[in-house]
Design an enzyme around this catalytic site. Structure first.
Site, PDB file in Angstrom:
ATOM      1  N   THR A   1      36.208  38.755  48.019  1.00 22.22           N
ATOM      2  CA  THR A   1      37.428  37.944  48.049  1.00 22.22           C
ATOM      3  C   THR A   1      37.880  37.680  49.476  1.00 22.22           C
ATOM      4  O   THR A   1      37.632  38.472  50.387  1.00 22.22           O
ATOM      5  CB  THR A   1      38.579  38.629  47.291  1.00 22.22           C
ATOM      6  OG1 THR A   1      38.873  39.894  47.912  1.00 22.22           O
ATOM      7  CG2 THR A   1      38.225  38.830  45.829  1.00 22.22           C
TER       8      THR A   1
ATOM      9  N   ASN B   1      41.332  37.307  51.498  1.00 20.90           N
ATOM     10  CA  ASN B   1      42.691  37.795  51.268  1.00 20.90           C
ATOM     11  C   ASN B   1      43.699  37.145  52.211  1.00 20.90           C
ATOM     12  O   ASN B   1      43.497  37.101  53.427  1.00 20.90           O
ATOM     13  CB  ASN B   1      42.747  39.315  51.469  1.00 20.90           C
ATOM     14  CG  ASN B   1      41.824  40.052  50.506  1.00 20.90           C
ATOM     15  OD1 ASN B   1      41.526  39.554  49.432  1.00 20.90           O
ATOM     16  ND2 ASN B   1      41.363  41.220  50.907  1.00 20.90           N
TER      17      ASN B   1
ATOM     18  N   GLU C   1      44.303  37.321  46.580  1.00 22.70           N
ATOM     19  CA  GLU C   1      42.878  37.633  46.707  1.00 22.70           C
ATOM     20  C   GLU C   1      42.082  36.547  45.985  1.00 22.70           C
ATOM     21  O   GLU C   1      42.235  36.375  44.779  1.00 22.70           O
ATOM     22  CB  GLU C   1      42.555  38.987  46.086  1.00 22.70           C
ATOM     23  CG  GLU C   1      43.258  40.153  46.749  1.00 22.70           C
ATOM     24  CD  GLU C   1      42.939  41.469  46.048  1.00 22.70           C
ATOM     25  OE1 GLU C   1      42.060  42.201  46.538  1.00 22.70           O
ATOM     26  OE2 GLU C   1      43.546  41.728  45.003  1.00 22.70           O
TER      27      GLU C   1
END
Length: 323
Positions: free
Chosen positions: A208, A210, A256
């Protein structure tokens, strides 16, 4: 678009200045209609189209807890620039500025400094100390001082009033398709990609990007969203979780985002994320395996939503190839 952040930098009035003034938070469809009208009238009269706004938003100074903004100042500048405005004047708003009367503002800023000959405002606009400079006042000033005033009526989309306050309510409840109807575009969050705990890729198999969020800003409803991700001028599909990641007991509010079909080191780089649809709320799962299974389901749904959205765009393009 020429941008002024200091009135003293404007050394001479603009020729045939056509002006609109407001906070323009979100630059929604109603604001865009104001800009279109000002630009059209200015071009017809071979004058300058000017938008006047304030930074910070007046309520951030007068009532800091009273408002959460739809757009940042850089976003607002970008969106106003797209509208074709010639000049953007961003006036620093202070408590001293708040004491300026509406009459003083008209005389000292709009007339003397900008050379205004034509003013366009929204139906609910009011300026000056105590918001005494409403549309009735402005029309009276125009008659006395020789400038024309046009007041734009309220605008509705599918029976919804287009207003910044309404958009804030919709964002907070996750109704992103309604937000799009009022903004004329998807709601977007922005930021530089931050280092996370590296669990997405290492433990879950879904890396992910962020973005840290502030609870003092307008934050969408917590949960999982179908998203479009814009990085380095290209658009990707994605799925984002906005919240605290309760499965791992985190306490930092973060967005995320797992970006589809993407593999690049983007730490510290700017990212834009359009929120298309709220899929579900945040859930505390029993463990990593249960969370990973749900993420796979979220990704499948998100890809279907994005495919349908792409199909809609293609149909719209073929029906209106010039737009």
């Amino acid at each position: 678009m020429e941008i002024f952040t200091d009135l003293n930098a404007i050394t001479a009035p603009f020729p045939r200045a056509h002006v609109t003034i407001g906070n323009f938070d979100g630059v929604h469809l109603g604001h865009q209609m104001l800009f279109d009208l000002v630009v059209t009238r200015a071009r017809q009269n071979k004058g300058a189209s000017i938008a006047v706004t304030f930074d910070p938003h007046p309520l951030k100074v007068l009532s800091p807890q009273g408002i959460r903004l739809i757009s940042t100042t850089p976003q607002k500048i970008e969106l106003i620039g797209r509208a074709g405005i010639d000049v953007l004047v961003i006036i620093p708003f202070t408590r001293a500025m708040a004491m300026t009367t509406a009459g003083e503002f008209v005389d000292q800023v709009l007339l003397d400094r900008l050379g205004m000959s034509d003013l366009v405002v929204g139906y609910d606009y009011a300026m000056g100390k105590g918001r005494q400079g409403d549309t009735v006042f402005l029309r009276q000033q125009g008659e006395e001082k020789g400038f024309s005033v046009m007041v734009m009526p309220a605008h509705y989309e599918q029976d919804m009033l287009v207003s910044s306050s309404r958009i804030r309510e919709l964002v907070a409840t996750g109704k992103m398709r309604d937000v799009r109807r009022l903004l004329g575009r998807w709601y977007q969050i922005r930021g530089d990609v931050q280092w996370g705990r590296q669990r997405g890729g290492r433990q879950l198999g879904f890396p992910t990007a962020n973005l840290y969020l502030s609870e003092e800003d307008l934050c969408p409803k917590r949960g999982v969203y179908v998203t479009q991700v814009i990085y380095d001028g290209r658009q990707y599909g994605g799925v984002s979780n906005i919240g605290y990641n309760p499965t791992f007991g985190d306490t930092t509010l973060v967005a995320e985002t797992h970006i589809f079909d993407f593999n690049a080191d983007i730490y510290g780089r700017p990212l834009k994320i359009n929120l298309l649809r709220h899929l579900r709320g945040e859930i505390a799962f029993d463990g990593i395996d249960a969370l990973a299974r749900q993420i796979r389901r979220d990704i499948e749904v998100a890809r279907n939503v994005l495919a349908k959205e792409q199909q809609k765009r293609l149909i719209a393009y073929h029906q209106n190839p010039g737009t």
